[in-house]
Write a protein that holds these residues in place. Sequence first.
Motif, PDB file in Angstrom:
ATOM      1  N   ALA A 113       0.844  -1.207   0.000  1.00  0.00           N
ATOM      2  CA  ALA A 113       0.000   0.000   0.000  1.00  0.00           C
ATOM      3  C   ALA A 113       0.879   1.257   0.000  1.00  0.00           C
ATOM      4  CB  ALA A 113      -0.925  -0.009   1.214  1.00  0.00           C
ATOM      5  N   ILE A 114       1.998   1.206   0.735  1.00  0.00           N
ATOM      6  CA  ILE A 114       2.928   2.348   0.770  1.00  0.00           C
ATOM      7  C   ILE A 114       3.537   2.566  -0.622  1.00  0.00           C
ATOM      8  CG2 ILE A 114       5.155   3.145   1.679  1.00  0.00           C
ATOM      9  CD1 ILE A 114       4.370   1.669   4.334  1.00  0.00           C
ATOM     10  N   THR A 115       4.058   1.492  -1.238  1.00  0.00           N
ATOM     11  CA  THR A 115       4.725   1.645  -2.545  1.00  0.00           C
ATOM     12  C   THR A 115       3.714   2.036  -3.630  1.00  0.00           C
ATOM     13  OG1 THR A 115       4.548  -0.735  -3.046  1.00  0.00           O
ATOM     14  CG2 THR A 115       6.547  -0.002  -1.949  1.00  0.00           C
ATOM     15  N   VAL A 138       9.570   4.924   1.246  1.00  0.00           N
ATOM     16  CA  VAL A 138       9.215   3.498   1.354  1.00  0.00           C
ATOM     17  C   VAL A 138       9.885   2.903   2.588  1.00  0.00           C
ATOM     18  CG1 VAL A 138       9.497   1.202   0.319  1.00  0.00           C
ATOM     19  CG2 VAL A 138       8.897   3.154  -1.135  1.00  0.00           C
ATOM     20  N   SER A 139      11.184   3.167   2.733  1.00  0.00           N
ATOM     21  CA  SER A 139      11.915   2.484   3.807  1.00  0.00           C
ATOM     22  C   SER A 139      11.564   3.045   5.187  1.00  0.00           C
ATOM     23  CB  SER A 139      13.428   2.534   3.559  1.00  0.00           C
ATOM     24  OG  SER A 139      13.879   3.844   3.432  1.00  0.00           O
ATOM     25  N   ILE A 140      11.465   4.361   5.332  1.00  0.00           N
ATOM     26  CA  ILE A 140      11.179   4.891   6.677  1.00  0.00           C
ATOM     27  C   ILE A 140       9.726   4.609   7.079  1.00  0.00           C
ATOM     28  CG2 ILE A 140      10.601   7.280   5.996  1.00  0.00           C
ATOM     29  CD1 ILE A 140      12.522   6.208   9.154  1.00  0.00           C
ATOM     30  N   ARG A 141       8.809   4.722   6.123  1.00  0.00           N
ATOM     31  CA  ARG A 141       7.410   4.444   6.491  1.00  0.00           C
ATOM     32  C   ARG A 141       7.205   2.966   6.791  1.00  0.00           C
ATOM     33  NH1 ARG A 141       3.616   7.621   2.132  1.00  0.00           N
ATOM     34  NH2 ARG A 141       4.691   9.612   2.178  1.00  0.00           N
ATOM     35  N   SER A 142       7.894   2.115   6.037  1.00  0.00           N
ATOM     36  CA  SER A 142       7.731   0.662   6.255  1.00  0.00           C
ATOM     37  C   SER A 142       8.263   0.261   7.628  1.00  0.00           C
ATOM     38  CB  SER A 142       8.462  -0.135   5.171  1.00  0.00           C
ATOM     39  OG  SER A 142       7.873   0.094   3.914  1.00  0.00           O
ATOM     40  N   ILE A 143       9.498   0.647   7.944  1.00  0.00           N
ATOM     41  CA  ILE A 143      10.069   0.219   9.219  1.00  0.00           C
ATOM     42  C   ILE A 143       9.315   0.868  10.377  1.00  0.00           C
ATOM     43  CG2 ILE A 143      11.933   1.963   9.229  1.00  0.00           C
ATOM     44  CD1 ILE A 143      12.179  -1.633  10.594  1.00  0.00           C
ATOM     45  N   ALA A 144       8.929   2.125  10.211  1.00  0.00           N
ATOM     46  CA  ALA A 144       8.199   2.805  11.287  1.00  0.00           C
ATOM     47  C   ALA A 144       6.850   2.124  11.519  1.00  0.00           C
ATOM     48  CB  ALA A 144       8.004   4.281  10.928  1.00  0.00           C
ATOM     49  N   LEU A 232      17.194   3.007  12.648  1.00  0.00           N
ATOM     50  CA  LEU A 232      18.369   3.440  11.892  1.00  0.00           C
ATOM     51  C   LEU A 232      18.752   2.400  10.845  1.00  0.00           C
ATOM     52  CD1 LEU A 232      20.567   4.702  14.858  1.00  0.00           C
ATOM     53  CD2 LEU A 232      19.625   6.138  13.070  1.00  0.00           C
ATOM     54  N   ALA A 233      18.840   1.161  11.287  1.00  0.00           N
ATOM     55  CA  ALA A 233      19.301   0.098  10.387  1.00  0.00           C
ATOM     56  C   ALA A 233      18.277  -0.173   9.291  1.00  0.00           C
ATOM     57  CB  ALA A 233      19.576  -1.175  11.195  1.00  0.00           C
ATOM     58  N   GLY A 234      17.023   0.094   9.593  1.00  0.00           N
ATOM     59  CA  GLY A 234      15.977  -0.214   8.624  1.00  0.00           C
ATOM     60  C   GLY A 234      15.732   0.878   7.611  1.00  0.00           C
ATOM     61  N   HIS A 235      16.396   2.001   7.762  1.00  0.00           N
ATOM     62  CA  HIS A 235      16.100   3.102   6.853  1.00  0.00           C
ATOM     63  C   HIS A 235      17.142   3.292   5.757  1.00  0.00           C
ATOM     64  CE1 HIS A 235      15.034   7.623   6.261  1.00  0.00           C
ATOM     65  NE2 HIS A 235      14.619   6.875   5.289  1.00  0.00           N
ATOM     66  N   ASP A 236      18.364   3.622   6.185  1.00  0.00           N
ATOM     67  CA  ASP A 236      19.377   4.073   5.236  1.00  0.00           C
ATOM     68  C   ASP A 236      19.730   3.029   4.176  1.00  0.00           C
ATOM     69  OD1 ASP A 236      20.659   6.342   4.629  1.00  0.00           O
ATOM     70  OD2 ASP A 236      22.415   5.997   5.872  1.00  0.00           O
ATOM     71  N   THR A 237      20.040   1.825   4.644  1.00  0.00           N
ATOM     72  CA  THR A 237      20.494   0.797   3.697  1.00  0.00           C
ATOM     73  C   THR A 237      19.403   0.449   2.694  1.00  0.00           C
ATOM     74  OG1 THR A 237      19.888  -0.775   5.414  1.00  0.00           O
ATOM     75  CG2 THR A 237      22.216  -0.284   5.173  1.00  0.00           C
ATOM     76  N   THR A 238      18.146   0.376   3.169  1.00  0.00           N
ATOM     77  CA  THR A 238      17.069  -0.041   2.270  1.00  0.00           C
ATOM     78  C   THR A 238      16.775   1.044   1.233  1.00  0.00           C
ATOM     79  OG1 THR A 238      16.191  -1.161   4.200  1.00  0.00           O
ATOM     80  CG2 THR A 238      14.819  -1.159   2.249  1.00  0.00           C
ATOM     81  N   ILE A 344      18.968  -8.946  11.003  1.00  0.00           N
ATOM     82  CA  ILE A 344      17.682  -9.328  11.585  1.00  0.00           C
ATOM     83  C   ILE A 344      16.537  -8.965  10.638  1.00  0.00           C
ATOM     84  CG2 ILE A 344      16.031  -8.663  13.387  1.00  0.00           C
ATOM     85  CD1 ILE A 344      18.385  -8.474  15.315  1.00  0.00           C
ATOM     86  N   GLY A 345      16.678  -7.844   9.960  1.00  0.00           N
ATOM     87  CA  GLY A 345      15.574  -7.333   9.149  1.00  0.00           C
ATOM     88  C   GLY A 345      15.624  -7.734   7.685  1.00  0.00           C
ATOM     89  N   TRP A 346      16.376  -8.793   7.357  1.00  0.00           N
ATOM     90  CA  TRP A 346      16.573  -9.146   5.945  1.00  0.00           C
ATOM     91  C   TRP A 346      15.245  -9.419   5.224  1.00  0.00           C
ATOM     92  CZ3 TRP A 346      15.142 -13.646   3.444  1.00  0.00           C
ATOM     93  CH2 TRP A 346      14.680 -14.677   4.268  1.00  0.00           C
ATOM     94  N   ALA A 347      14.332 -10.105   5.894  1.00  0.00           N
ATOM     95  CA  ALA A 347      13.072 -10.469   5.227  1.00  0.00           C
ATOM     96  C   ALA A 347      12.200  -9.232   5.008  1.00  0.00           C
ATOM     97  CB  ALA A 347      12.321 -11.515   6.040  1.00  0.00           C
ATOM     98  N   LEU A 348      12.223  -8.317   5.977  1.00  0.00           N
ATOM     99  CA  LEU A 348      11.460  -7.079   5.824  1.00  0.00           C
ATOM    100  C   LEU A 348      12.042  -6.245   4.682  1.00  0.00           C
ATOM    101  CD1 LEU A 348       9.175  -5.288   6.990  1.00  0.00           C
ATOM    102  CD2 LEU A 348      10.900  -4.200   8.411  1.00  0.00           C
ATOM    103  N   ALA A 349      13.381  -6.116   4.668  1.00  0.00           N
ATOM    104  CA  ALA A 349      14.044  -5.341   3.612  1.00  0.00           C
ATOM    105  C   ALA A 349      13.757  -5.957   2.242  1.00  0.00           C
ATOM    106  CB  ALA A 349      15.552  -5.290   3.861  1.00  0.00           C
ATOM    107  N   THR A 350      13.815  -7.282   2.149  1.00  0.00           N
ATOM    108  CA  THR A 350      13.576  -7.958   0.872  1.00  0.00           C
ATOM    109  C   THR A 350      12.135  -7.723   0.410  1.00  0.00           C
ATOM    110  OG1 THR A 350      15.227  -9.621   1.443  1.00  0.00           O
ATOM    111  CG2 THR A 350      13.706 -10.197  -0.304  1.00  0.00           C
ATOM    112  N   THR A 351      11.206  -7.737   1.362  1.00  0.00           N
ATOM    113  CA  THR A 351       9.808  -7.483   1.003  1.00  0.00           C
ATOM    114  C   THR A 351       9.636  -6.049   0.519  1.00  0.00           C
ATOM    115  OG1 THR A 351       9.144  -9.082   2.682  1.00  0.00           O
ATOM    116  CG2 THR A 351       7.433  -7.603   1.875  1.00  0.00           C
ATOM    117  N   GLU A 352      10.285  -5.102   1.184  1.00  0.00           N
ATOM    118  CA  GLU A 352      10.208  -3.700   0.733  1.00  0.00           C
ATOM    119  C   GLU A 352      10.769  -3.556  -0.688  1.00  0.00           C
ATOM    120  OE1 GLU A 352      11.833  -0.751   3.499  1.00  0.00           O
ATOM    121  OE2 GLU A 352      11.398  -2.154   5.117  1.00  0.00           O
TER     122      GLU A 352
END
Lengths: 395, 106
Positions: A113-115, A138-144, A232-238, A344-352
């Motif tokens: 829905a975000i994308t 996408v990345s900040i809204r998803s992780i937040a 932090l980890a969920g935003h920048d790299t993704t 830890i967040g690999w599956a979330l990042a991959t889904t994003e």
Amino acid sequence: MQEIQVHNRDFLERPNDRLQRDGTRLAVARGTSGPEFFSYEAVEALFKDARIRPKTAEVYLDMGLSKDSPIYEFLQNGNFNMMPVPDHDRLRPLILKGFRPKRIKDFTAQIAAITEGLVTSLRSRGSCDVIADFSHHVSIRSIASFIGVPESDVHHFEDATVELILLGTVPFMPGVPRLEAALRKIFAYIETLIADRKANPRDDFISDLISTAAEDEMTEAELIWCIVFILLAGHDTTRYQIASTTRGIIESGTWEAIAADPALIPKAVSEAHRMYPAAYRFPRLVLEEFEHGGITFKPNDLLSLSLVGAGRDPERFPNPDRFDLTREGQGFAIGFGHGAHHCIGWALATTELTEAIRSLTRHLTDVRIEGEIEYKVGGVIAGPEKMTISFKARN
Amino acid sequence: MTTLAFYRNGALLQELPIKPGQTVMEIATRNSIPGIIAECGGAMACATCHVHVSADDQAHFEEQDESELDMLDGVDHYFEGQSRLSCQLALIGRPERISISIPEEQ
């Protein structure tokens, strides 16, 4: 040993121009954190080696950081890579429970829905900056949203979460004031949010973690700093990785093939990760004496594992500079690290990443990169900071 | 306190306590139980913490999810109804004893 400078865009985009000479490939060179290894075989083996670990907070004290700094507090209490081993072993399982695959699967529709919302708003514009207009959000809204931060609160900290890159920047000390300010800002926000969730629990990651913390002797500081770390980890790299995947697809001419067959998206995500990993190198601290590649390491020595070098290793990936959706084999299995410090967040990042590319290719066509891609290069994280694309809305 | 009994090739390796909410992988890796490698540290990104658990004992853990079955697809020593990833075996309740069998290889 040869010296090598890896903290620049030229190296990160075309590492083999520097590593491949006269039919042989440089396996190791002296970098900013000791010897840096570039072959897939060495990086994979060293990821598994228990005689080394990620850098510790003490390494930063040696660089001049004060123990009173919020950076030190963050490294000790919330940064899963650098905190002491007993704390890591105690806290990681608690956080992992929040990232259960079922939870991520259930959250996929919200990421979509975000994308979809973002790309739909871009359709008629004809051009956009992939990072500022899309991947950042996408990345900040998803992780937040995944951890339970209201979308209306994201503006409180979204500029601060992209400052994590300063943690690996060389030299480190000039960036300390900015990083400290960013950490204070996010800490203050999360502290307030936790107080609110304690008073008004909800069915979300933060409320679950608060209740786990009460049962498992997790301190208040650890609770807050762990959530800061996740943000932090969920935003920048993704955000970088989404942009690099978009770039890889455009430059390889595979956009329309992916639009026609979204089953190709996982391969595109993997290929972009292999060629342009946002977390491009992993410094390690030696715990006990050992030898690798003819080099003897002693306790407290530093070395680095080059993910960007490993991803372009022709021994592992034939024709490594080609973005190839037909590439066979296991793919870039070490892209999210390995062992006790696997992301830890690999599956979330991959889904994003998957949903981002699904929306972009579904709605946009005739997509081109316009002008130069601007890069931001930190000591361990790097990627496109500005990438303008032109496009037409797909009918 | 629940006791986890780890077996390999039919022989008892070790008995260890486990609390509700903890995973079998956590207990195994902290105590260096051989055969549970857990290359991804419990992030369910590999299948190197594969174990066999009877249907009765599985009732004491969180249910198997489809994504766990996907990850187990094609692993050696797969036994339908018994194969689980130990990183996903988070204990529910307080049974007295649970038996975990570790495959010959991962």
